[in-house]
Design an enzyme around this catalytic site. Sequence first.
Site, PDB file in Angstrom:
ATOM      1  CD  GLU A   1      -2.972  -1.186   2.271  1.00 59.36           C
ATOM      2  OE1 GLU A   1      -2.682  -0.682   3.368  1.00 59.36           O
ATOM      3  OE2 GLU A   1      -4.068  -1.693   2.011  1.00 59.36           O
TER       4      GLU A   1
ATOM      5  NE  ARG B   1       1.149  -5.280   9.378  1.00 58.99           N
ATOM      6  CZ  ARG B   1       0.230  -4.649   8.661  1.00 58.99           C
ATOM      7  NH1 ARG B   1       0.578  -3.861   7.664  1.00 58.99           N
ATOM      8  NH2 ARG B   1      -1.056  -4.801   8.922  1.00 58.99           N
TER       9      ARG B   1
ATOM     10  CG  ASP C   1      -7.401  -5.374   5.030  1.00 55.13           C
ATOM     11  OD1 ASP C   1      -6.986  -5.565   6.179  1.00 55.13           O
ATOM     12  OD2 ASP C   1      -7.435  -4.255   4.492  1.00 55.13           O
TER      13      ASP C   1
ATOM     14  CD  GLU D   1      -9.665  -1.082   8.295  1.00 52.22           C
ATOM     15  OE1 GLU D   1      -8.766  -1.722   8.842  1.00 52.22           O
ATOM     16  OE2 GLU D   1      -9.526  -0.521   7.191  1.00 52.22           O
TER      17      GLU D   1
HETATM   18  O1  GCW Z   1      -6.995  -2.880   6.618  1.00 52.19           O
HETATM   19  C1  GCW Z   1      -6.110  -2.042   5.954  1.00 52.19           C
HETATM   20  C2  GCW Z   1      -6.400  -0.692   6.487  1.00 52.19           C
HETATM   21  C3  GCW Z   1      -5.215   0.237   6.439  1.00 52.19           C
HETATM   22  C4  GCW Z   1      -4.035  -0.470   7.082  1.00 52.19           C
HETATM   23  C5  GCW Z   1      -3.731  -1.721   6.288  1.00 52.19           C
HETATM   24  C6  GCW Z   1      -2.600  -2.515   6.899  1.00 52.19           C
HETATM   25  C7  GCW Z   1      -2.320   0.483   8.421  1.00 52.19           C
HETATM   26  O2  GCW Z   1      -7.492  -0.156   5.792  1.00 52.19           O
HETATM   27  O3  GCW Z   1      -5.568   1.393   7.147  1.00 52.19           O
HETATM   28  O4  GCW Z   1      -2.907   0.363   7.180  1.00 52.19           O
HETATM   29  O5  GCW Z   1      -4.857  -2.559   6.275  1.00 52.19           O
HETATM   30  O6  GCW Z   1      -2.896  -3.444   7.630  1.00 52.19           O
HETATM   31  O7  GCW Z   1      -1.449  -2.216   6.647  1.00 52.19           O
END
Ligand code: GCW
Length: 714
Positions: free
Chosen positions: A305, A338, A379, A407
Amino acid sequence: MKKPLILLLTFLIAGTLLAEDGYRLWLRYDLLSDKTVLNKYRTGITAIVTSGNSATAAIAKEELQNGLQGLLGKKILPANKITDGTIVAGTPTLKVISSLSLGNHLAKAGKEGFIIISTVFNGKKIIAIAANTDIGVLYGTFYFLRLLQTQQAIDKINILSVPKIQNRILNHWDNLNRTVERGYAGFSIWDWHKLPDYIDQRYIDYARANASIGINGTVLTNVNANALVLTKTYLEKVAALANTFRPYGIKVYLTARFSAPIEIGGLKTADPLNTEVQQWWKNKTNEIYQYIPDFGGFLVKANSEGQPGPQNYGRSHADGANMLADAVASHGGIVMWRAFVYSNETPDDRFKQAYNEFKPLDGQFRKNVLVQVKNGPIDFQPREPFHPLFGAMPNTPLMMEFQVTQEYLGQGTNLVYLSTMFKEVLDADTYSKGKGSTVAQIVDGSLDGHTISAMAGVANIGNDRNWTGHPFAQANWYAYGRLAWDHDLASSQIADEWIRQTFTNEKIFVDITKRFMLASHQILVNYMTPLGLNHIMGNGHHYGPSPWSANLPRADWNPVYYHRADSAGIGFDRTTTGSNALAQYANEVADRWKNVNTCPDEYLLWFHHVGWNHKMRSGRTLWEELCYKYYEGVDSIKAVQGQWDKLEKFIDKERFSQVKMLLAIQVNEAIWWRNACLLYFQTFAKMPVPGKHEQPDKTLEYYKSLRFPFAPGN
Ligand code: GCW
């Protein structure tokens, strides 16, 4: 002073003292309400004897004294002689403990475990809380106080409790400007501006709460990292926090921005194979350890990301992780790297990408590297099948990353108890070494014989007075800690403990609350993403439904990528006729899931594109089943609302009405999810919502028009 005024003042003071604002979490230690139990405790507990001179030992002693005084309503004093009813809390440096011949058990307790035993010493009935270390004694003390708080019998205790996972860590996605990514409980509790000189009482209370559930590490900063935290100014602040947490057994970790050598080091590159870069990280790490001698190590989000990483230089994740691992190794630090990676440019199912990138690296990481894997492949969706990396990298310690902050699970407004979801993943059988190779055994290292193990939970803590925003979100912090210590615990037991400590031991309250907590995750899944739907929430802020979204810059951020609804059906074909992601699982798992008829309903649309008229196990068609689930979700949360209303008399006004208001919001949000999703999917299914249900009262256009520019956590 006139009498009425005095009365008024007394009333006001008593009122404030009694105010239940949620700050005390599950550590309230109020006078026990059951008189029989109370009397037993009062006769069974008469004095305390403790050991040790460390700050940790002092904390354990104070906790024991305060806890007993609160729960029993009477001061229990330290004694230097053992009498009937003495609580002896200490290490073998205390003669009573060493003479109890707990040797074998103590050997099993290790550095953090403890024993609690009711026994006889010199003819006196005592309860011993014994451990090899002061932190073990502190953990045991909290455990013992929990037994009292939940009104358990203490005359025949015999407990040996040892954490199954070594590093039990919170991940704060907290930014240096105090915003919290995906935080729904206010701003960050770290007041960076006033640190290091100002130690907020909250830091101490935070450490105490974590110690009470066995959490022993905290990553202070967001994985979307800012290199500034590695500069001197910030390291002094970090050191102040580390000093505050240390007596509670909590180590501090930081997120390392991969490009830090360029951003704060003035180098031209951050290539992990460049010797100058390597040296820069070594120096930086040495500097960190000067400030924080027991610094835990780094957590890294790389090439994910938009975050920088080794791939910017054509290097692998292992190259990047190993460079940092070498820098912290001599200090005993670890690197948590990660596996949350996926790329828009890769023309493959996002589900498969982490596995594709990481599996080939198995065995290439240094000994002090753990690969941190989210519970599911996409996610943190409301429900995901377990991540296929679990079981696929036997030569690498894999750690679990759960998201405690909600979230995708109703954010700050929905009552959802996550323990059942955590357990569903931990108990999942990967079959990687035959039947019974659970995810939990991979994470705790026992399946593949790893000597380091870890679990991370993305924190739901902020500076809201009650820490977590929703009063019931405290239960998820609690459950995460308890499961990180012992993943064999049942969700019902954890809920039971939490309710009794947080609210009351009143049976009706405990029974009803426990029942709806245990049902709450499935209820949410039903009204948000039933039958294996996922990633159909609002763009960016992820609040509310938005299954129609199709115009985000990246295909793999768009809900339509995930549900694939069309006139034929709905769902993502991940079998051989589709992306074949199922091939990433062991045959036993894949065989079951690849067949529409044996795939469990809850994962169906994760793996299959299913016709609208497909006959489900229930006898309903897929379209009818989808409607049924959405309606069931709404009806169930309405039922919870009704149950909560009946509980008013058992607890304080403040928290009762907070939860009541939140449940009203939750019901509205559930209806919103149901209506918006069904109206949208109906444009493909072209069938009516079965008649007996109340019909959506707004149009699809209305739901599509909703905007939330300032939704929190974004
Ligand atoms: O779930 C997503 C989130 C991001 C997050 C990313 C991650 C910290 O929307 O906000 O960033 O995962 O886990 O890196």
